[in-house]
Design a protein around this motif. Structure first.
Motif, PDB file in Angstrom:
ATOM      1  N   UNK A   1      86.985  88.368  52.043  1.00  0.00           N
ATOM      2  CA  UNK A   1      86.985  88.691  50.619  1.00  0.00           C
ATOM      3  C   UNK A   1      87.880  87.796  49.783  1.00  0.00           C
ATOM      4  N   UNK A   2      87.438  87.529  48.546  1.00  0.00           N
ATOM      5  CA  UNK A   2      88.351  86.967  47.556  1.00  0.00           C
ATOM      6  C   UNK A   2      89.077  88.127  46.875  1.00  0.00           C
ATOM      7  N   UNK A   3      89.850  87.805  45.878  1.00  0.00           N
ATOM      8  CA  UNK A   3      90.549  88.832  45.101  1.00  0.00           C
ATOM      9  C   UNK A   3      90.112  88.725  43.655  1.00  0.00           C
ATOM     10  N   UNK A   4      89.687  89.851  43.092  1.00  0.00           N
ATOM     11  CA  UNK A   4      89.356  89.903  41.672  1.00  0.00           C
ATOM     12  C   UNK A   4      90.341  90.864  41.014  1.00  0.00           C
ATOM     13  N   UNK A   5      91.133  90.369  40.101  1.00  0.00           N
ATOM     14  CA  UNK A   5      92.074  91.202  39.350  1.00  0.00           C
ATOM     15  C   UNK A   5      92.972  92.030  40.261  1.00  0.00           C
ATOM     16  N   UNK A   6      93.492  91.406  41.320  1.00  0.00           N
ATOM     17  CA  UNK A   6      94.395  92.021  42.293  1.00  0.00           C
ATOM     18  C   UNK A   6      93.746  93.126  43.120  1.00  0.00           C
ATOM     19  N   UNK A   7      92.414  93.075  43.241  1.00  0.00           N
ATOM     20  CA  UNK A   7      91.733  94.112  43.998  1.00  0.00           C
ATOM     21  C   UNK A   7      90.487  93.556  44.671  1.00  0.00           C
ATOM     22  N   UNK A   8      89.701  94.462  45.220  1.00  0.00           N
ATOM     23  CA  UNK A   8      88.478  94.141  45.943  1.00  0.00           C
ATOM     24  C   UNK A   8      87.351  93.885  44.946  1.00  0.00           C
ATOM     25  N   UNK A   9      86.543  92.852  45.148  1.00  0.00           N
ATOM     26  CA  UNK A   9      85.394  92.620  44.277  1.00  0.00           C
ATOM     27  C   UNK A   9      84.417  93.809  44.300  1.00  0.00           C
ATOM     28  N   UNK A  10      83.754  94.012  43.186  1.00  0.00           N
ATOM     29  CA  UNK A  10      82.841  95.149  43.030  1.00  0.00           C
ATOM     30  C   UNK A  10      81.746  95.154  44.092  1.00  0.00           C
ATOM     31  N   UNK A  11      81.226  93.998  44.460  1.00  0.00           N
ATOM     32  CA  UNK A  11      80.134  93.948  45.434  1.00  0.00           C
ATOM     33  C   UNK A  11      80.577  94.499  46.787  1.00  0.00           C
TER      34      UNK A  11
END
Length: 190
Positions: free
Chosen positions: A75-85
């Protein structure tokens, strides 16, 4: 031979997480069969669709997960969290209540980020969800890969020797984790 599903937290065709998943899948490691499971066709989870005949893509995804011995999350990080997908895949696979496809499956997490922290926040948010799903998550080695835009060449080959060595060590440890927890699941069923 252990069948391992790889869930990639980015839908972008040129994503660093997909490149890492493809690298691992292409390593042809003994006793490990990796398959990247497509998340792009999963509608956003909505309990109203959880009928006698839920969406076909949900049914197929759940079957894929159930047929795996373990799951590797990249996983990458989106906004310090888990991506929606990725969060959506977890929601789809863990439903309906009492039919969690992830239950008991050993899990590993690799997080990547162009930033220096290697998607630390996403990695730990994901761990929290996986513990709730009753997935034994490998604790060590932890895999936070920072500055990840520099580790692949223009042909998507992993060119950083230290990263290749680390990923190899991670996968060896993950294989041991799977073996340990597969035996535990076997013993519990006796």
């Amino acid at each position: 031979m252990y069948k391992i599903g790889i869930l990639v937290g980015s839908l972008r065709k040129a994503s660093l997480t997909l490149k890492m998943a493809q690298y691992i899948q292409g390593e042809n490691l003994p006793d490990l069969d990796f398959e990247i499971i497509d998340l792009s066709r999963l509608p956003i989870y909505n309990e109203d669709l959880e009928t006698e005949e839920p969406p076909q893509s949900w049914q197929e995804f759940r079957k894929h997960i159930k047929n795996k011995d373990a799951i590797l999350f990249i996983t990458p990080e989106y906004n310090r969290s888990v991506p929606a997908v990725l969060k959506n895949a977890i929601d789809v696979g863990s439903a309906p209540h009492g039919h969690n496809a992830f239950e008991g499956k050993p899990a590993g997490i690799i997080s990547l980020s162009p930033g220096k922290m290697g998607a630390f926040g996403a990695n730990h948010h994901l761990r929290q969800s996986l513990v709730f799903l009753d997935m034994p998550v490998m604790q060590q080695p932890e895999a936070y890969i920072g500055n990840s835009e520099t580790i692949f060449d223009t042909d998507n080959r992993l060119v950083t020797e230290s990263t290749r060595t680390f990923i190899s060590q991670f996968i060896i440890a993950f294989a041991g984790w799977i073996k340990l927890h597969s035996m535990n699941v076997f013993l519990l069923k006796q």
